[in-house]
Design a protein around this motif. Structure first.
Motif, PDB file in Angstrom:
ATOM      1  N   ILE A   1       0.844  -1.178   0.000  1.00  0.00           N
ATOM      2  CA  ILE A   1       0.000   0.000   0.000  1.00  0.00           C
ATOM      3  C   ILE A   1       0.881   1.229   0.000  1.00  0.00           C
ATOM      4  N   GLU A   2       0.677   2.106  -0.983  1.00  0.00           N
ATOM      5  CA  GLU A   2       1.506   3.285  -1.102  1.00  0.00           C
ATOM      6  C   GLU A   2       0.710   4.526  -0.736  1.00  0.00           C
ATOM      7  N   SER A   3       1.406   5.612  -0.508  1.00  0.00           N
ATOM      8  CA  SER A   3       0.762   6.879  -0.180  1.00  0.00           C
ATOM      9  C   SER A   3       0.130   7.448  -1.431  1.00  0.00           C
ATOM     10  N   ASP A   4      -0.617   8.539  -1.249  1.00  0.00           N
ATOM     11  CA  ASP A   4      -1.269   9.176  -2.379  1.00  0.00           C
ATOM     12  C   ASP A   4      -0.266   9.767  -3.359  1.00  0.00           C
ATOM     13  N   ASP A   5       0.916  10.160  -2.876  1.00  0.00           N
ATOM     14  CA  ASP A   5       1.930  10.735  -3.744  1.00  0.00           C
ATOM     15  C   ASP A   5       2.762   9.609  -4.332  1.00  0.00           C
ATOM     16  N   VAL A   6       2.456   9.190  -5.559  1.00  0.00           N
ATOM     17  CA  VAL A   6       3.092   8.028  -6.167  1.00  0.00           C
ATOM     18  C   VAL A   6       4.168   8.483  -7.143  1.00  0.00           C
ATOM     19  N   GLU A   7       5.349   7.883  -7.060  1.00  0.00           N
ATOM     20  CA  GLU A   7       6.409   8.141  -8.004  1.00  0.00           C
ATOM     21  C   GLU A   7       6.538   6.936  -8.936  1.00  0.00           C
ATOM     22  N   PHE A   8       6.691   7.193 -10.235  1.00  0.00           N
ATOM     23  CA  PHE A   8       6.739   6.133 -11.222  1.00  0.00           C
ATOM     24  C   PHE A   8       8.122   6.117 -11.886  1.00  0.00           C
ATOM     25  N   ARG A   9       8.605   4.891 -12.145  1.00  0.00           N
ATOM     26  CA  ARG A   9       9.881   4.756 -12.842  1.00  0.00           C
ATOM     27  C   ARG A   9       9.701   5.025 -14.335  1.00  0.00           C
ATOM     28  N   TYR A  10       8.592   4.529 -14.895  1.00  0.00           N
ATOM     29  CA  TYR A  10       8.317   4.711 -16.320  1.00  0.00           C
ATOM     30  C   TYR A  10       7.077   5.592 -16.499  1.00  0.00           C
ATOM     31  N   ASP A  11       7.029   6.284 -17.619  1.00  0.00           N
ATOM     32  CA  ASP A  11       5.800   6.969 -18.001  1.00  0.00           C
ATOM     33  C   ASP A  11       4.802   5.975 -18.587  1.00  0.00           C
ATOM     34  N   ILE A  12       5.297   5.022 -19.384  1.00  0.00           N
ATOM     35  CA  ILE A  12       4.417   4.127 -20.128  1.00  0.00           C
ATOM     36  C   ILE A  12       4.928   2.701 -20.086  1.00  0.00           C
ATOM     37  N   PHE A  13       4.010   1.748 -19.873  1.00  0.00           N
ATOM     38  CA  PHE A  13       4.275   0.327 -20.104  1.00  0.00           C
ATOM     39  C   PHE A  13       3.445  -0.084 -21.315  1.00  0.00           C
ATOM     40  N   VAL A  14       4.075  -0.771 -22.287  1.00  0.00           N
ATOM     41  CA  VAL A  14       3.378  -1.177 -23.510  1.00  0.00           C
ATOM     42  C   VAL A  14       3.200  -2.691 -23.502  1.00  0.00           C
ATOM     43  N   ALA A  15       1.949  -3.122 -23.639  1.00  0.00           N
ATOM     44  CA  ALA A  15       1.625  -4.547 -23.767  1.00  0.00           C
ATOM     45  C   ALA A  15       1.241  -4.803 -25.224  1.00  0.00           C
ATOM     46  N   TYR A  16       1.892  -5.794 -25.859  1.00  0.00           N
ATOM     47  CA  TYR A  16       1.681  -5.990 -27.294  1.00  0.00           C
ATOM     48  C   TYR A  16       1.990  -7.436 -27.662  1.00  0.00           C
ATOM     49  N   ALA A  17       1.656  -7.798 -28.904  1.00  0.00           N
ATOM     50  CA  ALA A  17       1.956  -9.135 -29.438  1.00  0.00           C
ATOM     51  C   ALA A  17       2.979  -8.995 -30.563  1.00  0.00           C
ATOM     52  N   SER A  18       3.412 -10.132 -31.059  1.00  0.00           N
ATOM     53  CA  SER A  18       4.514 -10.125 -32.040  1.00  0.00           C
ATOM     54  C   SER A  18       4.142  -9.445 -33.348  1.00  0.00           C
ATOM     55  N   ASP A  19       2.832  -9.443 -33.726  1.00  0.00           N
ATOM     56  CA  ASP A  19       2.463  -8.857 -35.019  1.00  0.00           C
ATOM     57  C   ASP A  19       2.482  -7.324 -35.001  1.00  0.00           C
ATOM     58  N   SER A  20       2.720  -6.702 -33.853  1.00  0.00           N
ATOM     59  CA  SER A  20       2.831  -5.236 -33.820  1.00  0.00           C
ATOM     60  C   SER A  20       4.232  -4.790 -33.426  1.00  0.00           C
ATOM     61  N   CYS A  21       5.156  -5.762 -33.304  1.00  0.00           N
ATOM     62  CA  CYS A  21       6.501  -5.457 -32.808  1.00  0.00           C
ATOM     63  C   CYS A  21       7.247  -4.506 -33.750  1.00  0.00           C
ATOM     64  N   GLU A  22       7.196  -4.791 -35.044  1.00  0.00           N
ATOM     65  CA  GLU A  22       7.926  -3.967 -36.015  1.00  0.00           C
ATOM     66  C   GLU A  22       7.398  -2.536 -36.034  1.00  0.00           C
ATOM     67  N   TRP A  23       6.067  -2.383 -36.058  1.00  0.00           N
ATOM     68  CA  TRP A  23       5.465  -1.035 -36.058  1.00  0.00           C
ATOM     69  C   TRP A  23       5.769  -0.288 -34.757  1.00  0.00           C
TER      70      TRP A  23
END
Length: 815
Positions: free
Chosen positions: A667-689
């Motif tokens: 459980i974290e406080s309301d002030d959350v710090e993030f390491r990344y701005d974005i996490f991308v979930a994808y499959a192999s057919d969109s890897c090149e794009w």
């Protein structure tokens, strides 16, 4: 036949008695309102002193209808359908002091001469709202009031009556020598002269209400002697009577050099009733002010009258400025642009030693950053040629020493005002600066000290003043309003508007700010009783509030709450044991799930006061929406299988238990710090794009940090743990939905983690779904259904050359 007649007679008698029995009797008061009565009941106690017969179906007052009730002092017959008063209607009411016939169908020109004769002690008579809104008289006809009927009421003190088109008050009104309060309601007058009210000259009217004369025919001039018979008036209300401000000021002739409590000229001018000789947009001159300037008046209201300017020695010059207690000049277009005006105002402020309220609001003077459409081959080389800004950038204001309330709201000035030094502030309790528009928000300094109790900064971009000393004004306030102030953008910059708040604050209103968390400084507000967080983006109850035990009301309407955890509900129950405590949740859509059973049950069992009596809506994992009341009625059937669920997630590499998932989170406080701005979930057919097109835009052009599994996952680490930790430490999660992603088992695992983030932990997560390669909303996995309303959908075009719009949309969501 005789038996039939007897039964009918008996039935009628019983019906009348039954209607009378419906009245509520309390000591000397009989309440017979809204009983459907068609006549005055005759079986009430004869000793009552107050009779309420309003909102019935009475059409006529019969002879001697009230003779039985000779002790009546107050009689209310408002909002019936009375059109006839018999000449002997009020016989026996010699003790009556108050009679209300408001909202009936009486004709003021057809009262029997002796109808009011028995009312020897009548003091208050209300005959208003009897005329229909459409005048019953042709304009060339005179409306002659039944003056003989009124002449009997020599002790009348208050009269409220309608004013018809072309009125004639006969000599009978000369006998109303004790009349002090005269109100003309439903004013249908189109013509007024000095003869209209001449027979009121023997009265001693001190309060005159001549408002809402919307049919008055404006001419080039007006008879300045119309109000001569009312020279003793101390409170004059002409609001919403369309005489025009120019003419209304002339009507003050009888009050020259006198003392008055109020002059109300709110909206006596109207744009669609203006003429070339009497325009709505008006410049105040010294001649217009010749009568008003001589009057010693406590409250002056000149709002909404089209004032755009004031000549020297006019609007800001008065003979008795020390008399002012309240001044309201809002909803005009007046702005101080000339040095002489500024000097006159400063002088006036110093001399209004008793002023307590000043309202200068809703002033659309000038827009910021104006752009102009020009014909072809036309050029404006210098915008300064169009307008020269004469306003100063640094101002010192000397407030009247007793000034308590200043309202400076919705002023669109577009001026560069860098600093304002305010003197004489030790009486100032309320400062309203809401929705003020400046190019540069000024720093505000109060050298003598700040005792402000209510401060309103709503509608002002908080980024404009967060780094300025003006925020120190918030330190000692009891009530703070910062609605619609873009607090979310200020919070994103790690800046805190509320850094000077102390434990003196009792109420705070910060709705419409898109915020999802509260800064830690709220912990010091131990005396906080009311907080309005409605219309924001809270996905969980702000836990920082659970340290505040003096709270009486928390408004979280129209947020994104799914549940309240047990610690919050226990805190709420504890607070409600000490005093009345209210929680407002309307507009949230809670989760109907096994995990949320305790909260749904709590809503029906708690002693905490809930809006809508706890009748909220919730949504099942399959997307079905229902009422919580219905869920609780079938609670056992709805959640009968919950205890048997093992919460397994079967993946390609094995089985991951819900317990393991829970261990990886804290459980974290309301002030959350993030390491990344974005996490991308994808499959192999969109890897090149993804690697060739989207990632370069996100990282190189938009300067965002992105977590991509094929590039950023450490070698040899447990894949499930890595997905969990990476998504937990990313502010945004983007799912690229392609044909292969739909069939991908790890994709379902990633969706479950995202749901857990938003539901169980309720962090400020943003989920964006990009549909690509021919996929549509119908192809989006059903696993998203529980958080469907929080998911942002973007359909990517098949042609990568036409991505400008979707990239703009994506950037907007990520900003």
């Amino acid at each position: 036949m005789d038996y039939t007649i007897l039964l009918l007679v008996t039935f009628c008698i019983i019906s009348k008695l039954a209607c009378a029995d419906l009245c509520e009797l309390s000591a000397l008061f009989a309440n017979c309102s809204k009983r459907g009565l068609s006549e005055v009941p005759q079986n009430l106690p004869d000793y009552i002193t107050k009779l309420e017969l309003s909102d019935n179906n009475i059409t006529k007052i019969e002879p001697k209808a009230f003779k039985r009730y000779g002790k009546l002092v107050v009689l209310h017959l408002a909002h019936n359908k009375i059109s006839i008063l018999d000449s002997d209607a009020f016989i026996g009411l010699c003790e009556l002091k108050v009679l209300s016939l408001t909202g009936n169908r009486l004709d003021h020109t057809k009262y029997p001469n002796n109808v009011f004769r028995p009312l020897k002690n009548i003091q208050e008579l209300y005959l208003n709202r009897n005329l229909r809104r459409t005048p019953p008289f042709k304009q060339e006809q005179t409306c002659k009031y039944s003056d003989k009927a009124f002449s009997w009421m020599v002790n009348l003190n208050i009269l409220s009556i309608d004013l018809c088109g072309n009125s004639d008050f006969g000599i009978g009104f000369l006998k109303l020598i004790h009349l002090q309060n005269l109100t003309f309601d439903y004013c249908l007058a189109y013509n007024l002269t000095r003869k209209t009210f001449s027979n009121f000259r023997n009265s001693n009217v001190t309060v005159l209400n001549l408002s809402r004369c919307e049919l008055y025919e404006m001419s080039e001039s007006i008879d300045a002697g119309i109000l001569d018979p009312f020279s003793n008036v101390t409170s004059l209300d002409l609001s919403n009577s369309y005489f025009s401000l120019k003419h209304a000021l002339k009507l003050l002739l009888p009050f020259r050099n006198k003392k008055m409590d109020m002059i109300n000229f709110h909206r006596v001018s109207r744009n669609d009733r203006s003429s070339p000789n009497n325009p709505f947009k008006i410049v105040i001159t010294s001649e217009m002010m010749q009568f008003l300037r001589t009057i010693c008046v406590k409250s002056l209201i000149l709002s909404y009258n089209g004032i755009v300017d004031a000549k020297p020695n006019s609007l800001f010059v008065f003979d008795h400025p020390e008399c002012f207690e309240n001044i309201i000049v809002s909803a005009n277009s007046l702005w101080l642009e000339y040095p002489l005006q500024y000097i006159e105002v400063q002088k006036l402020l110093r001399t209004m030693i008793n002023l307590r309220l000043f309202d200068y609001s809703y002033v659309p003077v000038k827009f910021t950053d104006m752009n102009f459409i020009l014909p072809s081959n036309s050029v404006i080389s210098n915008n300064d040629m169009l307008y020269t800004d004469r306003t100063v950038t640094n101002v010192t204001l000397y407030l009247p020493p007793k000034l308590e309330h200043v309202r400076f709201s919705h002023v669109m000035a577009a001026s560069k005002l860098f600093s304002v030094i305010i003197r004489n502030t030790l009486a100032l309790k309320t400062l309203d600066l809401s929705y003020v528009s400046f190019k540069e928000f000024p720093d505000i300094f109060m050298p003598e000290g700040n005792v402000i109790e209510q401060l309103d900064f709503s509608g002002i971009d908080s980024r404009l003043y967060v780094d300025k000393g003006v925020t120190e004004l918030m330190g000692e306030v009891k009530t703070l309003l910062v609605r619609d102030a873009k607090l979310d953008l200020t919070f994103r910059k790690r800046k805190n508007v509320f850094k000077y708040l102390r434990n003196r604050t009792i109420s705070i209103y910060i709705s419409h700010n898109h915020i999802w968390t509260l800064p830690k400084t709220f912990r010091v507000m131990t005396n906080l009783e009311h907080i309005d967080l409605s219309y924001n983006s809270f996905r969980r109850f702000p836990k920082i509030l659970t340290s505040l035990y003096n709270l009486k009301k928390v408004d979280l309407r129209f947020n994104k709450l799914l549940t309240l955890d047990k610690k919050v509900t226990q805190w709420a129950d504890d607070v409600s044991k000490n005093h009345n405590f209210s929680l407002l949740f309307a507009g949230n859509e809670f989760a109907c799930s096994c995990e949320n059973r305790h909260f749904l049950r709590w809503l029906t069992e708690t002693k905490v006061s809930l809006d809508r009596d706890g009748h909220y809506h919730c949504r099942f994992p399959n997307g079905t929406r229902t009422n919580i009341t219905n869920v609780m009625e079938q609670f056992h059937d709805t959640f009968s299988d919950c205890d048997a669920i093992a919460w397994l997630l079967q993946m390609e590499n094995g089985i991951f238990f819900y317990r393991k998932l829970k261990m990886n989170y804290s459980i974290e406080s309301d002030d959350v710090e993030f390491r990344y701005d974005i996490f991308v979930a994808y499959a192999s057919d969109s890897c090149e794009w993804l690697k060739g097109s989207l990632i370069p835009i996100l990282e190189q052009e938009w300067k965002l940090s992105v977590c991509v599994k094929d590039r950023d996952f450490p070698v040899g680490e447990d894949r499930a743990d890595t997905v969990i930790n990476s998504m937990r430490n990313s502010k945004f999660i983007i799912f690229i939905i392609t044909p292969k992603f739909i069939k991908r088992k790890w994709g379902k695992f990633e969706i479950e983690i995202a749901k857990y983030e938003m539901f169980e932990q309720r962090k400020q997560k943003h989920i964006i779904v990009i549909m690509k390669d021919g996929t549509s909303k119908e192809d989006v996995p059903i696993e998203f259904s529980l958080i469907w309303k929080d998911v942002i959908m973007i359909e990517w075009p098949s042609d990568d050359m036409n991505t400008e719009n979707v990239l703009y949309d994506l950037k907007l969501q990520l900003s």
